[in-house]
Design a protein around this motif. Structure first.
Motif, short mmCIF file in Angstrom:
data_model
loop_
_atom_site.label_atom_id
_atom_site.label_comp_id
_atom_site.label_asym_id
_atom_site.label_seq_id
_atom_site.Cartn_x
_atom_site.Cartn_y
_atom_site.Cartn_z
N VAL A 43 0.89 -1.17 -0.05
CA VAL A 43 -0.12 0.18 0.10
C VAL A 43 0.88 1.23 -0.01
CG1 VAL A 43 -1.65 1.48 1.29
CG2 VAL A 43 -2.12 -1.21 1.05
N THR A 44 1.99 1.24 0.94
CA THR A 44 2.93 2.50 0.95
C THR A 44 3.43 2.56 -0.58
OG1 THR A 44 3.30 2.18 3.09
CG2 THR A 44 5.13 3.14 1.81
N LEU A 45 3.98 1.56 -1.28
CA LEU A 45 4.44 1.70 -2.50
C LEU A 45 3.47 2.27 -3.38
CD1 LEU A 45 6.71 1.20 -4.51
CD2 LEU A 45 5.80 -1.29 -4.80
N LYS A 46 2.07 1.77 -3.40
CA LYS A 46 1.11 2.40 -4.40
C LYS A 46 0.58 3.73 -4.08
CE LYS A 46 -3.46 1.71 -6.06
NZ LYS A 46 -3.39 3.06 -6.76
N ARG A 47 0.84 4.09 -2.64
CA ARG A 47 0.59 5.58 -2.19
C ARG A 47 1.55 6.36 -2.86
NH1 ARG A 47 0.54 5.16 3.21
NH2 ARG A 47 -1.52 4.05 2.84
N ALA A 48 3.00 5.84 -2.87
CA ALA A 48 4.08 6.87 -3.36
C ALA A 48 4.09 6.96 -4.64
CB ALA A 48 5.56 6.12 -2.96
N THR A 49 3.22 6.15 -5.47
CA THR A 49 3.24 5.91 -6.67
C THR A 49 2.17 7.19 -7.34
OG1 THR A 49 3.59 3.91 -7.34
CG2 THR A 49 2.64 4.84 -9.00
N ARG A 61 7.14 17.96 0.96
CA ARG A 61 6.69 16.70 0.38
C ARG A 61 7.80 15.89 -0.25
NH1 ARG A 61 2.61 14.05 1.83
NH2 ARG A 61 2.41 13.31 -0.48
N HIS A 62 8.64 16.80 -0.91
CA HIS A 62 9.66 16.16 -1.71
C HIS A 62 10.71 15.38 -0.60
CE1 HIS A 62 12.67 15.67 -4.96
NE2 HIS A 62 13.52 15.97 -3.95
N ASN A 63 11.05 16.01 0.59
CA ASN A 63 11.77 15.28 1.49
C ASN A 63 11.07 14.18 1.98
OD1 ASN A 63 13.78 17.30 1.42
ND2 ASN A 63 13.11 18.37 2.79
N HIS A 64 9.83 13.89 2.37
CA HIS A 64 9.00 13.03 2.90
C HIS A 64 9.16 12.00 1.85
CE1 HIS A 64 5.99 10.66 4.89
NE2 HIS A 64 5.29 10.62 3.76
N ALA A 65 8.79 12.10 0.56
CA ALA A 65 8.88 11.17 -0.37
C ALA A 65 10.37 10.73 -0.51
CB ALA A 65 8.30 11.90 -1.70
N ASN A 66 11.31 11.33 -0.58
CA ASN A 66 12.83 10.79 -0.43
C ASN A 66 13.06 10.00 0.59
OD1 ASN A 66 15.58 10.77 -1.82
ND2 ASN A 66 15.94 11.76 0.23
N GLN A 67 12.56 10.09 1.87
CA GLN A 67 12.72 9.22 2.94
C GLN A 67 12.07 7.92 2.64
OE1 GLN A 67 11.14 11.61 6.13
NE2 GLN A 67 13.23 12.18 6.76
N CYS A 68 10.83 7.99 2.28
CA CYS A 68 10.05 6.74 1.80
C CYS A 68 10.92 6.10 0.61
CB CYS A 68 8.61 7.23 1.06
SG CYS A 68 7.58 7.71 2.61
N TYR A 69 11.62 6.51 -0.33
CA TYR A 69 11.97 5.98 -1.48
C TYR A 69 13.35 5.45 -0.88
CZ TYR A 69 9.05 8.50 -4.64
OH TYR A 69 7.94 8.87 -5.48
N VAL A 70 14.16 5.99 -0.11
CA VAL A 70 15.37 5.43 0.52
C VAL A 70 14.90 4.21 1.38
CG1 VAL A 70 17.00 5.72 2.21
CG2 VAL A 70 16.63 7.58 0.60
N VAL A 71 13.84 4.31 2.13
CA VAL A 71 13.44 3.20 2.95
C VAL A 71 13.13 1.88 1.90
CG1 VAL A 71 11.70 2.05 4.49
CG2 VAL A 71 12.75 4.20 4.94
N THR A 72 12.27 2.17 0.89
CA THR A 72 11.82 1.26 -0.20
C THR A 72 13.19 0.51 -0.85
OG1 THR A 72 9.74 2.50 -0.45
CG2 THR A 72 10.64 1.03 -2.19
#
Length: 96
Positions: A43-49, A61-72
């Motif tokens: 779900v997190t991957l889909k939400r990022a998409t 928002r960019h920083n938050h997304a970057n943190q999600c991408y690093v974890v992913t």
């Protein structure tokens, strides 16, 4: 701005492909539980998409997304290592 949208679109397309590949692998190997691919993680991957164009609008928002991408990314690396480990060990035990 055009370059930003092009990069975001390419990233979105890769995230969609990753989601489809993981879903296909889970369908084919339905008896195996993959680490890092629990429903909430998917779900997190889909939400990022879904939020990729919103995430590029502000620095916060960019920083938050970057943190999600690093974890992913780290989870993807660990998942690839897990697949290598399982396939190597399975191949070795099936030959013995």
């Amino acid at each position: 701005m055009q370059v930003r949208y092009t990069m975001a679109t390419e990233t979105r397309n890769n995230l969609i492909a990753a989601n489809q590949n993981i879903s296909s692998a889970q369908r084919y190997l339905h008896t195996i539980q993959f680490p890092y691919c629990k429903p909430e993680e998917m779900v997190t991957l889909k939400r990022a998409t879904d939020n990729i164009y919103t995430d590029m609008q502000t620095q916060e928002r960019h920083n938050h997304a970057n943190q999600c991408y690093v974890v992913t990314y780290k989870r993807c690396c660990a998942l690839a290592q897990w697949f290598d480990h399982v396939s190597t060990n399975y191949a070795m035990t099936s030959w013995q």
